[in-house]
Motif scaffolding. Structure first.
Motif, PDB file in Angstrom:
ATOM      1  N   VAL A 170       0.835  -1.204   0.000  1.00 31.06           N
ATOM      2  CA  VAL A 170       0.000   0.000   0.000  1.00 31.06           C
ATOM      3  C   VAL A 170       0.865   1.246   0.000  1.00 31.06           C
ATOM      4  CG1 VAL A 170      -1.669   1.319   1.359  1.00 31.06           C
ATOM      5  CG2 VAL A 170      -1.944  -1.155   1.099  1.00 31.06           C
ATOM      6  N   ARG A 171       1.876   1.249   0.865  1.00 34.78           N
ATOM      7  CA  ARG A 171       2.766   2.414   0.933  1.00 34.78           C
ATOM      8  C   ARG A 171       3.469   2.645  -0.406  1.00 34.78           C
ATOM      9  NH1 ARG A 171       4.835   5.032   5.379  1.00 34.78           N
ATOM     10  NH2 ARG A 171       4.177   3.346   6.774  1.00 34.78           N
ATOM     11  N   ALA A 172       3.850   1.542  -1.060  1.00 37.30           N
ATOM     12  CA  ALA A 172       4.591   1.668  -2.316  1.00 37.30           C
ATOM     13  C   ALA A 172       3.763   2.342  -3.406  1.00 37.30           C
ATOM     14  CB  ALA A 172       5.056   0.287  -2.781  1.00 37.30           C
ATOM     15  N   CYS A 173       2.465   2.002  -3.495  1.00 40.58           N
ATOM     16  CA  CYS A 173       1.676   2.588  -4.585  1.00 40.58           C
ATOM     17  C   CYS A 173       1.261   4.028  -4.286  1.00 40.58           C
ATOM     18  CB  CYS A 173       0.460   1.709  -4.913  1.00 40.58           C
ATOM     19  SG  CYS A 173      -0.897   1.798  -3.751  1.00 40.58           S
ATOM     20  N   LEU A 174       1.474   4.499  -3.056  1.00 42.75           N
ATOM     21  CA  LEU A 174       1.134   5.878  -2.710  1.00 42.75           C
ATOM     22  C   LEU A 174       2.326   6.827  -2.820  1.00 42.75           C
ATOM     23  CD1 LEU A 174      -1.154   5.288   0.422  1.00 42.75           C
ATOM     24  CD2 LEU A 174      -1.866   5.791  -1.917  1.00 42.75           C
ATOM     25  N   VAL A 175       3.515   6.276  -3.066  1.00 43.00           N
ATOM     26  CA  VAL A 175       4.712   7.119  -3.157  1.00 43.00           C
ATOM     27  C   VAL A 175       4.559   8.136  -4.291  1.00 43.00           C
ATOM     28  CG1 VAL A 175       7.174   7.122  -3.709  1.00 43.00           C
ATOM     29  CG2 VAL A 175       6.257   5.398  -2.162  1.00 43.00           C
ATOM     30  N   GLY A 176       4.788   9.386  -3.970  1.00 46.85           N
ATOM     31  CA  GLY A 176       4.765  10.440  -4.972  1.00 46.85           C
ATOM     32  C   GLY A 176       3.397  10.960  -5.345  1.00 46.85           C
ATOM     33  N   LEU A 177       2.315  10.398  -4.767  1.00 48.82           N
ATOM     34  CA  LEU A 177       0.973  10.859  -5.101  1.00 48.82           C
ATOM     35  C   LEU A 177       0.618  12.089  -4.278  1.00 48.82           C
ATOM     36  CD1 LEU A 177      -1.123   7.575  -5.429  1.00 48.82           C
ATOM     37  CD2 LEU A 177       0.129   8.834  -7.188  1.00 48.82           C
TER      38      LEU A 177
END
Length: 465
Positions: A265-272
């Motif tokens: 979950v944390r990985a897909c939110l990086v930079g958003l």
């Protein structure tokens, strides 16, 4: 031979030649207010006069069912069965809206009349949810016209009570499991992360509403004669709430927070980023859980909110210590915490903190369970690739929406992977006067959904249990 790019161009043409907006105008013109008794006859009319004939153009059948809950509006289900060996997709939407709020729209606009001003397309339901399920219906029509068939089996579920808590939908799904059985949900609701960026999300945060109250005595007492002698329930309740959530919105009770954010979950939110557009409120940078990014706060963490408070009569205050105080509160939560533990944890905390008189009670309404499909799930990866191919750029991928939807009925009760592709944005004035959609978002949404349904018939994802 019709190619994928050909069918996307057909979807664009459906918007450009006015076909899509004409259908949306008819739907907006039906005042389907589920929050107002005057909307009741229109809820049925929307299904019978508008959605059923549209669905029948796909070559399917559309049946209207009585709501399992007495007094609830009808529920519509369209079915197309092409081949039992093909995957079955469930498409969900809702045709009801909040109140029209006539007389409150800018420039004298009528909420039940579609009105375009530049890129903004105004009308009640354009964002929530008539515009969104109209995009999906038009995409299905485009695919069928181009291919001569869908290439998959279809269940199209349209409820008319989402804005009042989806009355009867759970009971209907329980009773009609066989009818609604599918390999995958593809639906559209909620906003994009940013207006210019396509978004895919795979679940929703839950919403758990509850009341905190203190009742100390039968009536009010003169603040001059009794001030300093009688406990003030409003003051006691404010301090009780302050022990639960800090001055900058951080939850103080560990049992109300996720233990951690999963790495996927944390990985897909990086930079958003979180961007609601030019009319959105400015984010308060110091608010919420310390150490989290804005995207993590909204999509991967729990929040405690006070939605309303009352003590005495705020409209006509008198010089009296009020006898009671009440607050209507809400937990927005992810799948990482069991909501059944919230109220017991709050009661234990308040008792230990010296507030045993606070009564903690669940609200009559306001509950959605949390859901999340792992971003690495094959269906999620397939959807992201399809959207990127149609849009020509990578979409934002969210593990779940920050808001709440009845997605638990599909993900948990009916047991299928869930993919949501929104066609709105956070600044759309949803639930307020001046609700609108953006023409570029709706047009691109048509291309994206047409691409998804085309790909489902050509190269579906691995949907094995």
């Amino acid at each position: 031979m019709v190619t994928r790019e050909d069918v996307l161009d057909l979807a664009s043409a459906r918007f450009d030649d006015g076909t899509f907006l004409a259908a949306l105008a008819r739907r907006v013109a039906i005042p389907t207010e589920s929050q107002d008794p005057r909307g009741a006859p229109h809820l049925s009319d929307y299904l019978t006069s508008e959605i059923r004939p549209t669905f029948e153009t796909l070559g399917g059948q559309f049946r209207i069912y009585d709501n399992p809950v007495v007094g609830g509006p009808p529920i519509g289900v369209g079915t197309i069965d092409e081949d039992p060996s093909l995957p079955t997709v469930l498409v969900y939407g809702h045709g009801d809206t909040v109140r029209g709020q006539e007389g409150q729209w800018a420039d004298g606009r009528d909420p039940w009349r579609l009105d375009r001003d530049g890129d903004r397309i105004y009308g009640r339901g354009v964002a929530d949810n008539k515009g969104q399920h109209s995009v999906n219906l038009a995409a299905l029509q485009t695919v069928r016209e181009a291919r001569g068939r869908l290439g998959f089996n279809l269940r199209f579920l349209l409820e008319m009570a989402e804005e009042v808590g989806s009355t009867g939908l759970r009971e209907f799904c329980e009773a009609e499991r066989a009818l609604l059985s599918a390999d995958l949900l593809i639906a559209s609701d909620g906003p994009r992360l940013e207006a210019h960026r396509p978004t895919v999300f795979m679940g929703a945060r839950g919403a758990f509403n509850f009341d905190l109250s203190i009742d100390l005595r039968a009536g009010g007492h003169h603040s001059g004669n009794w001030g300093g002698l009688l406990a003030n329930p409003a003051i006691r309740l404010m301090h009780a709430i302050a022990s639960l959530v800090g001055p900058t919105g951080a939850i103080q009770v560990p049992e109300l927070k996720p233990a951690a954010i999963p790495e996927s979950v944390r990985a897909c939110l990086v930079g958003l980023s979180v961007d609601g557009g030019p009319d959105a409120p400015e984010i308060d940078p110091g608010w919420g859980e310390p150490g989290l990014t804005p995207a993590e706060k909204v999509f991967a963490w729990n929040t405690f909110e006070v939605l309303a408070m009352k003590a005495g009569n705020p409209d006509a205050p008198v010089n009296a210590i009020p006898p009671w105080a009440r607050a209507h509160c809400q937990m927005r939560f992810t799948v990482d915490r069991d909501p059944e533990t919230f109220l017991p944890a709050i009661r234990r905390h308040l008792a230990a903190a010296g507030f045993p008189e606070v009564v903690v009670a669940p609200a009559d309404k306001g509950y959605f369970n949390a859901t999340r499909l792992d971003p690495q799930h094959p269906a999620a990866q397939w959807a992201v690739r399809s959207v990127a191919r149609s849009a020509g750029r990578e979409p934002a991928v969210l593990p779940n929406l920050g808001g709440s939807l009845p997605n638990d009925l599909f993900a948990q009760l009916l047991g299928m992977p869930t993919i949501w592709v929104p066609h709105s944005y956070a600044g759309c004035s949803q639930h307020a006067p001046n609700e609108h959609g953006l023409a570029p978002v709706l047009r691109e949404g048509l291309r994206i959904m047409t691409g998804l349904f085309w790909d489902l018939g050509e190269s579906p994802p691995n949907l094995a249990p």
